[in-house]
Write a protein that holds these residues in place. Structure first.
Motif, mmCIF file in Angstrom:
data_model
loop_
_atom_site.group_PDB
_atom_site.id
_atom_site.type_symbol
_atom_site.label_atom_id
_atom_site.label_comp_id
_atom_site.label_asym_id
_atom_site.label_seq_id
_atom_site.Cartn_x
_atom_site.Cartn_y
_atom_site.Cartn_z
ATOM 1 N N THR A 46 -26.981 -12.179 -19.009
ATOM 2 C CA THR A 46 -26.734 -11.919 -20.428
ATOM 3 C C THR A 46 -27.078 -10.472 -20.783
ATOM 4 O O THR A 46 -26.374 -9.835 -21.578
ATOM 5 N N ALA A 47 -28.136 -9.951 -20.180
ATOM 6 C CA ALA A 47 -28.555 -8.569 -20.444
ATOM 7 C C ALA A 47 -27.665 -7.548 -19.725
ATOM 8 O O ALA A 47 -27.787 -6.347 -19.970
ATOM 9 N N GLY A 48 -26.788 -8.023 -18.842
ATOM 10 C CA GLY A 48 -25.883 -7.117 -18.134
ATOM 11 C C GLY A 48 -26.473 -6.487 -16.888
ATOM 12 O O GLY A 48 -25.931 -5.511 -16.374
ATOM 13 N N PHE A 49 -27.565 -7.047 -16.379
ATOM 14 C CA PHE A 49 -28.211 -6.485 -15.185
ATOM 15 C C PHE A 49 -27.676 -7.088 -13.893
ATOM 16 O O PHE A 49 -27.751 -6.467 -12.839
ATOM 17 N N SER A 50 -27.189 -8.309 -13.955
ATOM 18 C CA SER A 50 -26.700 -8.995 -12.764
ATOM 19 C C SER A 50 -25.427 -9.744 -13.104
ATOM 20 O O SER A 50 -25.072 -9.908 -14.269
ATOM 21 N N ARG A 81 -37.931 -6.664 -21.877
ATOM 22 C CA ARG A 81 -37.309 -7.032 -23.155
ATOM 23 C C ARG A 81 -36.248 -8.120 -22.985
ATOM 24 O O ARG A 81 -36.003 -8.897 -23.899
ATOM 25 N N ALA A 82 -35.618 -8.175 -21.816
ATOM 26 C CA ALA A 82 -34.573 -9.172 -21.575
ATOM 27 C C ALA A 82 -35.134 -10.569 -21.348
ATOM 28 O O ALA A 82 -34.475 -11.557 -21.680
ATOM 29 N N VAL A 83 -36.348 -10.658 -20.794
ATOM 30 C CA VAL A 83 -36.841 -11.992 -20.404
ATOM 31 C C VAL A 83 -38.062 -12.478 -21.168
ATOM 32 O O VAL A 83 -38.357 -13.674 -21.152
ATOM 33 N N GLU A 84 -38.795 -11.590 -21.804
ATOM 34 C CA GLU A 84 -39.998 -12.008 -22.539
ATOM 35 C C GLU A 84 -39.706 -12.018 -24.032
ATOM 36 O O GLU A 84 -39.257 -11.023 -24.583
ATOM 37 N N ASN A 122 -41.130 -18.005 -4.017
ATOM 38 C CA ASN A 122 -41.941 -19.220 -3.904
ATOM 39 C C ASN A 122 -41.938 -20.018 -5.211
ATOM 40 O O ASN A 122 -42.966 -20.368 -5.768
ATOM 41 N N THR A 123 -40.711 -20.262 -5.693
ATOM 42 C CA THR A 123 -40.537 -21.058 -6.900
ATOM 43 C C THR A 123 -39.289 -21.914 -6.728
ATOM 44 O O THR A 123 -38.607 -21.852 -5.709
ATOM 45 N N ASN A 124 -38.995 -22.700 -7.731
ATOM 46 C CA ASN A 124 -37.848 -23.588 -7.706
ATOM 47 C C ASN A 124 -36.569 -22.810 -8.028
ATOM 48 O O ASN A 124 -36.582 -21.915 -8.872
ATOM 49 N N ALA A 125 -35.477 -23.178 -7.389
ATOM 50 C CA ALA A 125 -34.199 -22.497 -7.627
ATOM 51 C C ALA A 125 -33.753 -22.623 -9.086
ATOM 52 O O ALA A 125 -33.090 -21.721 -9.608
ATOM 53 N N SER A 126 -34.134 -23.698 -9.765
ATOM 54 C CA SER A 126 -33.757 -23.839 -11.172
ATOM 55 C C SER A 126 -34.450 -22.779 -12.031
ATOM 56 O O SER A 126 -33.882 -22.294 -13.013
ATOM 57 N N VAL A 127 -35.676 -22.390 -11.669
ATOM 58 C CA VAL A 127 -36.380 -21.312 -12.368
ATOM 59 C C VAL A 127 -35.614 -20.007 -12.178
ATOM 60 O O VAL A 127 -35.395 -19.249 -13.125
ATOM 61 N N ILE A 128 -35.180 -19.765 -10.964
ATOM 62 C CA ILE A 128 -34.417 -18.549 -10.662
ATOM 63 C C ILE A 128 -33.113 -18.541 -11.445
ATOM 64 O O ILE A 128 -32.760 -17.527 -12.057
ATOM 65 N N ARG A 129 -32.412 -19.671 -11.476
ATOM 66 C CA ARG A 129 -31.136 -19.721 -12.205
ATOM 67 C C ARG A 129 -31.338 -19.493 -13.704
ATOM 68 O O ARG A 129 -30.523 -18.816 -14.342
ATOM 69 N N ARG A 130 -32.422 -20.010 -14.259
ATOM 70 C CA ARG A 130 -32.707 -19.821 -15.686
ATOM 71 C C ARG A 130 -32.953 -18.327 -15.981
ATOM 72 O O ARG A 130 -32.417 -17.776 -16.935
ATOM 73 N N ILE A 131 -33.743 -17.676 -15.149
ATOM 74 C CA ILE A 131 -34.013 -16.248 -15.346
ATOM 75 C C ILE A 131 -32.763 -15.422 -15.040
ATOM 76 O O ILE A 131 -32.468 -14.449 -15.739
ATOM 77 N N MET A 132 -31.999 -15.820 -14.031
ATOM 78 C CA MET A 132 -30.747 -15.124 -13.711
ATOM 79 C C MET A 132 -29.796 -15.171 -14.899
ATOM 80 O O MET A 132 -29.099 -14.186 -15.176
ATOM 81 N N SER A 133 -29.779 -16.278 -15.613
ATOM 82 C CA SER A 133 -28.935 -16.384 -16.801
ATOM 83 C C SER A 133 -29.325 -15.322 -17.831
ATOM 84 O O SER A 133 -28.454 -14.686 -18.447
ATOM 85 N N MET A 134 -30.618 -15.115 -18.007
ATOM 86 C CA MET A 134 -31.101 -14.086 -18.936
ATOM 87 C C MET A 134 -30.707 -12.688 -18.442
ATOM 88 O O MET A 134 -30.309 -11.830 -19.237
ATOM 89 N N LEU A 135 -30.814 -12.466 -17.147
ATOM 90 C CA LEU A 135 -30.462 -11.165 -16.565
ATOM 91 C C LEU A 135 -28.959 -10.911 -16.650
ATOM 92 O O LEU A 135 -28.525 -9.786 -16.887
ATOM 93 N N LEU A 152 -26.169 -7.169 -8.381
ATOM 94 C CA LEU A 152 -26.455 -6.281 -9.509
ATOM 95 C C LEU A 152 -25.141 -5.968 -10.224
ATOM 96 O O LEU A 152 -24.111 -5.773 -9.579
ATOM 97 N N ALA A 153 -25.203 -5.889 -11.533
ATOM 98 C CA ALA A 153 -24.023 -5.558 -12.330
ATOM 99 C C ALA A 153 -23.972 -4.075 -12.656
ATOM 100 O O ALA A 153 -22.950 -3.582 -13.121
ATOM 101 N N ARG A 154 -25.071 -3.392 -12.459
ATOM 102 C CA ARG A 154 -25.116 -1.949 -12.696
ATOM 103 C C ARG A 154 -26.151 -1.353 -11.742
ATOM 104 O O ARG A 154 -26.938 -2.071 -11.140
ATOM 105 N N PRO A 155 -26.175 -0.051 -11.587
ATOM 106 C CA PRO A 155 -27.087 0.569 -10.629
ATOM 107 C C PRO A 155 -28.561 0.256 -10.942
ATOM 108 O O PRO A 155 -28.975 0.266 -12.104
ATOM 109 N N ALA A 156 -29.318 0.006 -9.890
ATOM 110 C CA ALA A 156 -30.749 -0.277 -10.044
ATOM 111 C C ALA A 156 -31.480 0.887 -10.691
ATOM 112 O O ALA A 156 -32.484 0.690 -11.385
ATOM 113 N N SER A 157 -30.962 2.086 -10.509
ATOM 114 C CA SER A 157 -31.596 3.273 -11.092
ATOM 115 C C SER A 157 -31.425 3.340 -12.612
ATOM 116 O O SER A 157 -32.098 4.124 -13.274
#
Length: 153
Positions: A50-54, A80-83, A35-48, A66-71
């Motif tokens: 960069t962190a190698g999660f997606s 730490r990746a987003v805050e 329930n947010t704007n797609a641009s917000v999602i894209r901005r956070i996705m960029s951080m994720l 996902l770029a690596r296992p959720a586990s």
């Protein structure tokens, strides 16, 4: 100042990717779910990313994966990746050292803040995105928007 929602939205994104493993999720569908704007999602996705999660899959039917296992992704990793701002800050100006409270408040309070942050980090480090996805899957009702996107409706 209002608190940041980046952590909550990042966990939302990664949990969606974990639940819909190997099924690319477009930012518009994630945005509708959060329930947010797609641009917000894209901005956070960029951080994720960069962190190698997606990672992103381009082209028809593309989206985030996902770029690596959720586990292997802890909530502490995500935090730490987003805050970027500290959880707690002390005075902006140095308190009056002529007053006992002013002189000693910072080190006494900092000790308690350090303990609180350590406890929070320990808790977040003990929970993975897979754990969150498992809890959500227990309640799962499906995602009609994703079914439409992938032509299953």
């Amino acid at each position: 100042m209002p608190a940041s929602t980046r952590f909550a939205v990042a966990v939302h994104i990664l949990t969606g990717l974990a639940i819909h493993e190997n099924e690319p999720l477009p930012s518009e569908i994630i945005a509708k779910s959060a329930n947010t704007n797609a641009s917000v999602i894209r901005r956070i996705m960029s951080m994720l990313n960069t962190a190698g999660f997606s990672r992103s899959q381009l082209g028809q039917g593309g989206g985030a994966l996902l770029a690596r296992p959720a586990s292997s992704i802890t909530l502490l990793d995500v935090f730490r990746a987003v805050e970027t701002a500290p959880l707690f800050t002390l005075h902006h100006a140095v308190p009056d050292s002529g007053c006992a409270v002013g002189e000693y408040i910072a080190p006494v309070l900092q000790e308690k803040i350090n303990s609180a942050v350590a406890a929070l980090e320990a808790e977040l480090n003990g929970v993975t995105i897979a754990d969150i996805a498992c809890r959500i899957s227990e309640c799962e009702r499906g995602c009609p928007e994703l079914d439409k996107y992938h032509g299953r409706v």
